[in-house]
Write a protein that holds these residues in place. Structure first.
Motif, mmCIF file in Angstrom:
data_model
loop_
_atom_site.group_PDB
_atom_site.id
_atom_site.type_symbol
_atom_site.label_atom_id
_atom_site.label_comp_id
_atom_site.label_asym_id
_atom_site.label_seq_id
_atom_site.Cartn_x
_atom_site.Cartn_y
_atom_site.Cartn_z
ATOM 1 N N VAL A 271 30.125 6.163 36.623
ATOM 2 C CA VAL A 271 29.460 7.144 36.320
ATOM 3 C C VAL A 271 29.080 8.236 37.457
ATOM 4 N N ARG A 272 29.022 9.215 37.000
ATOM 5 C CA ARG A 272 28.328 10.419 38.078
ATOM 6 C C ARG A 272 27.045 10.691 37.620
ATOM 7 N N GLY A 273 26.017 10.659 38.242
ATOM 8 C CA GLY A 273 24.666 10.774 37.960
ATOM 9 C C GLY A 273 23.645 9.396 37.915
ATOM 10 N N ASP A 274 23.279 9.370 36.673
ATOM 11 C CA ASP A 274 22.245 8.063 36.505
ATOM 12 C C ASP A 274 22.684 7.094 35.830
ATOM 13 N N LEU A 275 23.000 5.906 36.362
ATOM 14 C CA LEU A 275 23.537 4.834 35.759
ATOM 15 C C LEU A 275 22.729 4.307 34.510
ATOM 16 N N LEU A 276 21.596 4.219 34.742
ATOM 17 C CA LEU A 276 20.608 3.615 33.590
ATOM 18 C C LEU A 276 20.838 4.641 32.253
ATOM 19 N N ALA A 277 20.748 5.921 32.419
ATOM 20 C CA ALA A 277 20.872 6.943 31.559
ATOM 21 C C ALA A 277 22.255 6.663 30.650
ATOM 22 N N ALA A 278 23.366 6.759 31.728
ATOM 23 C CA ALA A 278 24.628 6.537 31.047
ATOM 24 C C ALA A 278 24.767 5.094 29.982
ATOM 25 N N LEU A 279 24.106 4.186 30.759
ATOM 26 C CA LEU A 279 24.144 2.736 29.697
ATOM 27 C C LEU A 279 23.436 2.977 28.582
ATOM 28 N N ARG A 280 22.332 3.715 28.621
ATOM 29 C CA ARG A 280 21.667 3.876 27.290
ATOM 30 C C ARG A 280 22.290 5.030 26.496
ATOM 31 N N HIS A 281 22.817 5.858 26.775
ATOM 32 C CA HIS A 281 23.586 6.907 26.028
ATOM 33 C C HIS A 281 24.621 6.060 25.339
ATOM 34 N N VAL A 282 25.626 5.190 26.143
ATOM 35 C CA VAL A 282 26.667 4.346 25.529
ATOM 36 C C VAL A 282 26.071 3.643 24.527
ATOM 37 N N ALA A 283 25.124 2.818 24.758
ATOM 38 C CA ALA A 283 24.439 1.822 23.820
ATOM 39 C C ALA A 283 24.254 2.398 22.535
ATOM 40 N N ALA A 284 23.578 3.556 22.624
ATOM 41 C CA ALA A 284 23.183 4.345 21.412
ATOM 42 C C ALA A 284 24.429 5.088 20.271
ATOM 43 N N GLN A 285 25.504 5.181 20.935
ATOM 44 C CA GLN A 285 26.565 6.026 20.191
ATOM 45 C C GLN A 285 26.888 4.788 18.937
ATOM 46 N N PRO A 286 27.161 5.524 17.823
ATOM 47 C CA PRO A 286 27.324 4.758 16.796
ATOM 48 C C PRO A 286 28.746 4.037 16.590
ATOM 49 N N GLU A 287 29.603 4.779 17.199
ATOM 50 C CA GLU A 287 30.869 4.063 17.325
ATOM 51 C C GLU A 287 30.946 2.672 18.318
ATOM 52 N N VAL A 288 30.255 2.917 19.380
ATOM 53 C CA VAL A 288 29.904 1.667 20.136
ATOM 54 C C VAL A 288 29.198 0.681 19.698
ATOM 55 N N ARG A 289 28.044 0.948 18.881
ATOM 56 C CA ARG A 289 27.207 -0.025 18.280
ATOM 57 C C ARG A 289 28.061 -0.741 17.120
ATOM 58 N N ALA A 290 29.134 0.080 16.450
ATOM 59 C CA ALA A 290 30.075 -0.616 15.658
ATOM 60 C C ALA A 290 30.923 -1.658 16.187
ATOM 61 N N VAL A 291 31.526 -1.250 17.483
ATOM 62 C CA VAL A 291 32.271 -2.435 18.131
ATOM 63 C C VAL A 291 31.432 -3.580 18.557
ATOM 64 N N GLU A 292 30.290 -3.180 19.017
ATOM 65 C CA GLU A 292 29.406 -4.308 19.577
ATOM 66 C C GLU A 292 29.072 -5.363 18.445
ATOM 67 N N GLU A 293 28.926 -4.829 17.230
ATOM 68 C CA GLU A 293 28.439 -5.600 15.905
ATOM 69 C C GLU A 293 29.617 -6.482 15.871
ATOM 70 N N ALA A 294 30.876 -5.902 15.726
ATOM 71 C CA ALA A 294 32.097 -6.398 15.249
ATOM 72 C C ALA A 294 32.380 -7.670 16.302
ATOM 73 N N LEU A 295 31.889 -7.539 17.601
ATOM 74 C CA LEU A 295 32.060 -8.588 18.592
ATOM 75 C C LEU A 295 31.461 -9.661 18.402
ATOM 76 N N ASN A 296 30.089 -9.429 17.592
ATOM 77 C CA ASN A 296 29.024 -10.621 17.611
ATOM 78 C C ASN A 296 29.508 -11.807 17.163
ATOM 79 N N PRO A 297 30.644 -12.072 16.133
ATOM 80 C CA PRO A 297 30.873 -13.412 15.640
ATOM 81 C C PRO A 297 31.540 -14.045 16.630
ATOM 82 N N TYR A 298 32.485 -13.501 17.771
ATOM 83 C CA TYR A 298 33.262 -13.950 18.593
ATOM 84 C C TYR A 298 32.640 -14.518 19.809
ATOM 85 N N LEU A 299 31.306 -14.082 20.077
ATOM 86 C CA LEU A 299 30.695 -14.479 21.503
ATOM 87 C C LEU A 299 30.191 -15.749 21.457
ATOM 88 N N GLU A 300 30.348 -16.324 22.684
ATOM 89 C CA GLU A 300 29.939 -17.642 23.001
ATOM 90 C C GLU A 300 28.348 -17.681 23.137
#
Length: 385
Positions: free
Chosen positions: A203-232
């Protein structure tokens, strides 16, 4: 320029490469700043929780002291500063399960927190403060950076689900690269090693802002939800506390980065996993950092840059290599400019990679490299990064 390398006993001063842009291993004193926004009416609960946490952290090795401050302009804003002999003992403490458990009550009474970590470069001391007190050294000189912040997340998935997880992680729409006027996503690299996932971001700039930005993206949230059943480790992204604990445990900080030369568009990116013996993760990361730094001064080195990530006994080394790992050879690829140095590395490793042999033969080094090599899932680089 000089750098202080901390051994198990005491720091020792040595010459360092001017290429180093980030390192926690220079032995200099660390200042940690925690910005806290407390819920209205929760100030007393916050103070009581802080006092319980402070009474414990005072006994943590390497902790020198701290202050709790309240804003004179906004009573909901608080500042906690702590001082440590060096970065490694702080990182060991902050990544421990004990710390995760102890800060849980703190997060119930705050809206937001932000943690910043700094090596002390210069200071002015009052004569009455006792200049002879051993408090750790100062950073010898400013480091040269490239404007890029490197961070990683790691988590494990249920054994047998690796192929499904790789498919989910490889098949998603990239989020918007521009976060704001000053922050931009540069690169995301995803790897698998057995059932462990490592996601490295630049990341160039603010890491925390970038992490929050990514977490808020619908396509990323969809991937994270799809991963949930497989997580230990179970998580509920709809529950802020569950999500916070998961990502706290998943954080894999960059503890050392070195760039050896000019970028090469043909360079290939790899990740190597070095599972450490219990309690040896920081020592292993330090050893790799020292050898990567020494190799960076070699004009013929094919390793253009190396970033070492470490948390507890998980150590991952991300490398950009000119010509590929096979061309570099197993010793160089593993971070061993001299194959005879392999014993110092493998005695800190856990599992099949561990050995007490003085200098394994070439075939053994090749097998060690193959065992450490992580599977690339995806590597996305923004134009101009």
């Amino acid at each position: 320029m000089t750098m202080t390398s901390t051994t198990a006993s005491k720091p020792v001063t040595r010459q360092v490469s001017h290429h180093v842009s980030q390192s926690v291993f220079d032995g200099s004193r660390l200042r940690v700043v925690l910005l806290v926004d407390v819920h209205d009416g929760a100030q007393q609960q916050f103070i009581e929780t802080y006092e319980e946490l402070r009474s414990h952290v005072e006994s943590v090795p390497g902790h020198l002291g701290e202050q709790l401050c309240q804003s004179i302009e906004n009573p909901s804003q608080w500042l906690i500063t702590s001082e440590w002999e060096s970065a490694p003992p702080f990182l060991d403490w902050v990544s421990s399960e004990e710390h995760v458990r102890m800060v849980k009550p703190l997060h119930r009474c705050v809206r937001d927190t932000r943690s910043l970590r700094f090596h002390v470069v210069r200071e002015t001391s009052h004569p009455a403060a006792g200049a002879g007190t051993a408090r750790g050294g100062l950073q010898a000189s400013p480091r040269l950076g490239d404007g890029v912040i490197r961070h990683a997340l790691t988590f494990t998935v249920k054994p047998g689900s690796e192929e499904a997880v790789a498919g989910i992680l490889a098949d998603y729409a990239a989020p918007e690269l521009r976060v704001d006027d000053t922050t931009r996503l540069c690169r995301t690299s995803l790897f698998l090693h057995g059932n462990r996932v490592v996601r490295a971001i630049e990341v160039r700039g603010d890491l925390l802002a970038a992490l929050r930005h990514v977490a808020a993206q619908p396509e990323v949230r969809a991937v994270e939800e799809a991963l949930n059943p497989y997580l230990e480790q179970d998580r509920d992204l709809g529950d802020p506390e569950s999500a916070r604990v998961f990502y706290t445990r998943a954080a894999l900080p960059a503890v050392h980065h070195v760039t050896a030369g000019q970028d090469d568009p043909a360079a290939r990116r790899y990740a190597l996993s070095y599972p450490a013996r219990p309690g040896c993760g920081m020592r292993l990361a330090r050893l790799l950092a020292e050898r990567d730094e020494a190799a960076a001064d070699d004009p013929d080195s094919v390793v253009l840059r190396s970033t070492i990530f470490q948390r507890d006994d998980v150590v991952v080394r991300l490398v950009d290599v000119r010509g590929g790992l096979d061309a570099a050879g197993p010793a160089v690829s593993l971070g061993l400019p001299d194959p005879g140095q392999v014993a110092g590395l493998t005695t800190l490793l856990d599992g099949p990679a561990a050995t007490d042999a003085a200098a394994p033969a070439g075939d053994d080094l090749a097998r060690a490299l193959e065992g450490a090599r992580m599977e690339l899932v995806t590597d996305r680089r923004s134009p101009g990064a």
